[in-house]
Design an enzyme around this catalytic site. Structure first.
Site, mmCIF file in Angstrom:
data_model
loop_
_atom_site.group_PDB
_atom_site.id
_atom_site.type_symbol
_atom_site.label_atom_id
_atom_site.label_comp_id
_atom_site.label_asym_id
_atom_site.label_seq_id
_atom_site.Cartn_x
_atom_site.Cartn_y
_atom_site.Cartn_z
ATOM 1 N N GLU A 272 -9.213 6.938 -38.622
ATOM 2 C CA GLU A 272 -8.533 6.625 -37.362
ATOM 3 C C GLU A 272 -7.017 6.793 -37.835
ATOM 4 O O GLU A 272 -6.195 6.091 -38.826
ATOM 5 C CB GLU A 272 -8.591 6.037 -36.660
ATOM 6 C CG GLU A 272 -7.622 5.790 -35.186
ATOM 7 C CD GLU A 272 -8.320 4.393 -34.443
ATOM 8 O OE1 GLU A 272 -7.375 4.338 -32.971
ATOM 9 O OE2 GLU A 272 -8.346 3.535 -34.988
ATOM 10 N N LYS B 27 -9.115 9.790 -27.974
ATOM 11 C CA LYS B 27 -9.716 8.351 -27.828
ATOM 12 C C LYS B 27 -9.225 8.125 -26.171
ATOM 13 O O LYS B 27 -8.164 8.092 -25.175
ATOM 14 C CB LYS B 27 -8.983 7.515 -28.829
ATOM 15 C CG LYS B 27 -9.386 6.149 -28.379
ATOM 16 C CD LYS B 27 -8.691 5.317 -29.547
ATOM 17 C CE LYS B 27 -9.171 4.285 -29.904
ATOM 18 N NZ LYS B 27 -8.558 2.975 -30.459
ATOM 19 N N CYS C 197 -12.781 4.808 -32.617
ATOM 20 C CA CYS C 197 -13.053 2.724 -32.862
ATOM 21 C C CYS C 197 -13.388 2.784 -31.762
ATOM 22 O O CYS C 197 -14.682 2.277 -31.440
ATOM 23 C CB CYS C 197 -11.159 3.074 -33.330
ATOM 24 S SG CYS C 197 -11.494 1.185 -33.387
ATOM 25 N N VAL D 247 -11.099 -3.870 -37.047
ATOM 26 C CA VAL D 247 -9.727 -4.498 -37.974
ATOM 27 C C VAL D 247 -10.801 -6.414 -37.727
ATOM 28 O O VAL D 247 -11.726 -5.957 -36.348
ATOM 29 C CB VAL D 247 -9.024 -5.269 -35.937
ATOM 30 C CG1 VAL D 247 -8.050 -3.759 -36.449
ATOM 31 C CG2 VAL D 247 -9.097 -5.391 -34.737
#
Length: 292
Positions: free
Chosen positions: A50, A121, A154, A181
């Site tokens: 990304e 996205k 993501c 993350v």
């Protein structure tokens, strides 16, 4: 035209890299070096992280806008299109997109003959909402000579509807540029929650999933790596990659298996068994079903 069931397998490369924030020209050059490495190992499809051309952790909208580019006229897309043509490669890669004054967290889908399409996205994470507009293209699936390719970015993966709508439009593989993350409560002895989510989505929709994460720490934000390629069965066929090193994963898969081997037994087929008498076939999305 898409390939026919039973045709030759496809070699997929998952490129796990560490972009440097704001160093777009260097990031793009390094991404192409990884593509060259992957192509040298026979890759036909390469998936990158990304926002891999700019980095991820923006401090304000002005900074994001200064780094954003138009598609396909911007230098990043142009460079990737040249590389795809030269290497005879299909590419799915994350990019900071600008169209007029609107910014999107996007991905480009590129083939040897040029731009195939883009994905924006749909589900923004954290302060992305301060810089980017939510995606406005739905969940397109692209016909390519390799097969039918869907794309998520993501946080989209946390929504089962994303994968289901791609599968219902005939996607054989969903490519996921991502910047995963750390997740609160993660058991360090277990696989990453992100890995579990894409494995479950691949299994419950009978699609391959190619997730390319980044590594490193950017402006204090760590990223977890652990990129992987998941079979339509839900089991990884490559990866997870290292949590902290740049790496290129290579695997050869038959994407047609996503449709040809969708039956789990003599009675059950995951998309055929849906109760469309109880819920809308396309989940109210307005998108058109494909062949599946």
């Amino acid at each position: 035209m898409p390939k026919q069931i039973g045709e030759a397998s496809v070699t997929v490369a998952i490129i796990q890299m560490e972009p440097r924030f704001g160093e777009t020209a260097e990031n793009v050059a390094r991404s192409i070096a990884f593509m060259e490495e992957a192509a040298g190992k026979g890759a036909q499809l390469a998936v990158l992280p990304e926002l891999c051309n700019t980095g991820y952790v923006f401090q304000n909208r002005a900074e994001a806008r200064a780094l954003a580019e138009e598609i396909p006229s911007g230098p990043t897309t142009q460079a990737w299109m040249e590389a795809a043509a030269r290497l005879n490669l299909h590419i799915v890669a994350g990019i900071t997109e600008r169209t007029g004054e609107i910014l999107f967290n996007s991905a480009v889908i590129i083939g040897p003959n040029g731009l195939i399409g883009r994905y924006r996205k749909m589900h923004l994470w954290g302060d992305e909402a301060l810089y980017f507009s939510p995606g406005d293209l739905g969940f397109p699936v692209f016909d390519t000579p390799l097969g039918r390719i869907g794309c998520h970015i993501c946080y989209d993966c946390w929504f089962p509807e994303s994968f289901r709508l791609a599968a219902l439009q005939g996607a054989e593989i969903v490519c996921v540029p991502t910047n995963w993350v750390p997740i609160p409560g993660q058991d360090p002895s277990r696989e990453a929650m992100a890995n579990i989510i894409v494995m479950g989505a691949a299994h419950s929709n009978s699609v391959f999933v190619a997730a390319a994460d980044r590594v490193g720490t950017e402006r204090g934000q760590p990223f977890i790596g652990q990129s992987l390629l998941v079979s339509h069965t839900g089991w990884p066929v490559a990866g997870p990659a290292s949590p902290d090193k740049e790496e290129v994963l290579i695997a050869r898969v038959n994407l047609a298996d996503a449709r040809r081997k969708r039956n789990w037994n003599a009675f059950n087929q995951v998309l055929r068994d849906r109760r469309t008498d109880a819920y809308d076939e396309m989940l109210g999305s307005g998108q058109r079903p494909g062949w599946y």
